[in-house]
Structure formats: C-alpha cells, structure tokens
Design an enzyme around this catalytic site. Structure first.
Site, short mmCIF file in Angstrom:
data_model
loop_
_atom_site.label_atom_id
_atom_site.label_comp_id
_atom_site.label_asym_id
_atom_site.label_seq_id
_atom_site.Cartn_x
_atom_site.Cartn_y
_atom_site.Cartn_z
N HIS A 6 6.19 -5.85 5.45
CA HIS A 6 4.94 -5.71 4.68
C HIS A 6 4.44 -4.27 4.83
O HIS A 6 4.58 -3.65 5.88
CB HIS A 6 3.90 -6.70 5.20
CG HIS A 6 2.71 -6.81 4.31
ND1 HIS A 6 1.69 -5.88 4.32
CD2 HIS A 6 2.37 -7.72 3.37
CE1 HIS A 6 0.79 -6.22 3.42
NE2 HIS A 6 1.17 -7.34 2.82
N GLU A 34 5.52 -5.16 -3.82
CA GLU A 34 4.08 -4.99 -3.59
C GLU A 34 3.73 -3.51 -3.64
O GLU A 34 3.85 -2.81 -2.62
CB GLU A 34 3.71 -5.56 -2.22
CG GLU A 34 4.00 -7.04 -2.07
CD GLU A 34 3.08 -7.69 -1.05
OE1 GLU A 34 2.44 -8.68 -1.41
OE2 GLU A 34 2.96 -7.18 0.06
N GLY A 78 -5.63 -11.69 -0.22
CA GLY A 78 -7.05 -12.11 -0.23
C GLY A 78 -7.32 -13.43 -0.92
O GLY A 78 -8.05 -14.27 -0.40
N SER A 85 -3.27 -7.86 -5.32
CA SER A 85 -4.48 -8.32 -6.01
C SER A 85 -4.20 -9.40 -7.06
O SER A 85 -4.79 -9.39 -8.15
CB SER A 85 -5.22 -7.13 -6.63
OG SER A 85 -5.57 -6.20 -5.62
N LYS A 88 -2.77 -12.79 6.56
CA LYS A 88 -2.97 -11.57 7.36
C LYS A 88 -3.66 -11.93 8.69
O LYS A 88 -3.45 -13.01 9.21
CB LYS A 88 -3.78 -10.53 6.58
CG LYS A 88 -3.20 -10.28 5.20
CD LYS A 88 -3.73 -9.03 4.57
CE LYS A 88 -3.23 -8.94 3.14
NZ LYS A 88 -3.38 -7.61 2.57
#
Ligand code: PEP
Length: 254
Positions: free
Chosen positions: A95, A167, A235, A213, A11
């Site tokens: 995305h 996603e 992340g 996640s 990102k």
C-alpha cells in the site's frame, strides 16, 4: 468472466469492539451477494474477533500487511502463518502508505507476495503513482517498475492467486478520484503488462481493483470500464451503509 471484488481497507481505525460492531453491521446490511466478492481488512488486533463474526458468511477477511519470515526475532512484525491462524484469506501488500511512511521497496513487496502465496494467502498488491510522477507524465513508467519489482520471479501458476489494486497516490483519502478514463487507461496498461510478462491466461484472469476515494456515487462509472474489476476502498469502508451501498452499486454493473 472475472468476479468483481470490493475490499475495505480499515487502515489504523477502530478498536476491537468497534471492529466487531462494524463487521456485524456489514454482515446484516449486505444482501446475499453471490456476484461480488466482499473483503474487509481490519487492524491486526481485531482480525480474530472479526473472523468470529464473519466466519459463517461469504465475506472474506484480510490483513493490511505482513512480514515475509515465518517466525523469529523480528520484533513488531507479523508472519503469514499468524495471519492464517487469525482467519485471514487475503493480505494487502505494498500500500502506498507503507511505501511512504515505512520505506517499503519493490523488493520488500516481492518478498511479501512470495511469503503470502507460499502459505495460501491471496495478496492484494497495490501500485500507483504520486501526483508529481503523473504531472511529469511518468505514471506508466512508475507502474511498470512497481510491477516488475513486485512480480519478479513469481511463477505463472501462482499469478492466478494474485489481485492487483491500482491506487493513484494523489487520489487516496483526498476525495479526488481518477476519472474513469484515467483509471481504465492504467488498468489496461497493467493487463497488457501481464500479457507481455506472464501470459494471456493470467492477464485475462487477474482482478484489477481501483482504489482512491471510491464512494457509492462513483463506483458504477468506474466499474463500467472493461478492465476495472472492483475497488479497494478506504474511508468509505468505515461505515456499513456506505460500504454496503458500494457493493450494491458494483453489483448493478455486472
Ligand atoms: C486506500 O486506503 O486503499 C484507499 C483507497 O483509501 P480511500 O478510499 O480513503 O481513498
């Protein structure tokens, strides 16, 4: 058999020096992994520097977006050929953050996929429903519309070069993962869509990644499902040890 893939979406994180350090660490931490394709997707400004770190490895480089024109008066945009020139093999398209914050439509996603394929970049095409859509039991209708829009008029012969990422928007960056059953159900739906709208061969060959996640603790149970071929990781891809552990755990499922 489909080769699993773990792709990291960095990102809008990390300046050039940090991206170089992270890619060096990933390179040194990952075992040689012939059974999992690994890709990292840094910010545009770091692409070429990360390419220099990874060019002698099996780790692939991807961008997070592109514009469909080759060149011209499109201030602030980046073309497929510029991504190729920076060392990219992959590009994330559609995305949910781009759909939400930059008003990307399925029609734009379609143009971007065509432009990527034309230059030989592998698009990682994201689809997924919002929480409201899931609560209204509209998830398959939403994904159906996204797939129809994204792959409109894309030749069956080109479909082999496409990767899809499911996603669910409610699972991105929230710490809330879809259950393996919820994810598998949508992956199966996507594969059936490919059979119905393209052909059996395409459907059997395309890799469908799960994103939302993903962490070392949940990758195995997700990938234990027949139609889940890997993950697009946000992340947890920003730390080399965690990302490498996801790759390692993915490998154990094979
Ligand atoms: C993503 O950005 O594609 C993503 C899945 O993010 P996270 O893993 O942080 O949920």
């Amino acid at each position: 058999m489909r080769k699993p893939m773990i792709a990291g979406n960095w990102k809008m994180h990390k300046i050039i020096s940090e991206s170089v350090a992270l890619s060096e660490k990933i390179k040194n931490t990952l075992e040689k992994n012939v059974h999992v394709d690994v890709v990292v997707c840094p910010v545009f400004t770091a692409l070429n520097s990360v390419y220099s770190v990874l060019e002698d490895t099996d780790i692939g480089l991807g961008a997070q977006n592109l514009y469909w024109e080759k060149e011209g008066a499109f201030t602030g945009e980046i073309s497929p050929i510029m991504l190729k020139d920076s060392g990219c093999e992959y590009v994330i398209i559609g995305h949910s953050e781009r759909r939400k914050y930059f008003s990307e439509t399925d029609e734009m996603v379609n143009k971007k996929i065509k432009a990527a394929l034309e230059i030989g970049l592998t698009p990682i095409v994201c689809v997924g429903e919002t929480l409201e859509e899931r609560e209204a039991a509209k998830e398959t209708a939403v994904i159906n519309a996204q797939l129809e829009g994204a792959f409109n008029n894309i030749d069956i012969n080109d479909m082999g070069n496409v990767i899809i990422a499911y996603e669910p928007v409610w699972a991105i960056g929230t710490g809330k993962t879809a259950t393996p059953q919820q994810a598998q159900q949508i992956h199966q739906f996507i594969r059936q869509w490919l059979t119905d709208n393209k052909d059996n061969e395409v459907s059997a060959a395309i890799r469908i990644l799960y994103g939302g996640s993903v962490k070392p603790e949940n990758i195995k149970e997700l990938m234990d499902n027949e139609d889940i071929d890997g993950a697009l990781v946000g992340g947890a891809s920003l730390k080399a040890e965690t990302f490498a552990q996801i790759v390692k755990n993915a490998k154990e499922v094979i």
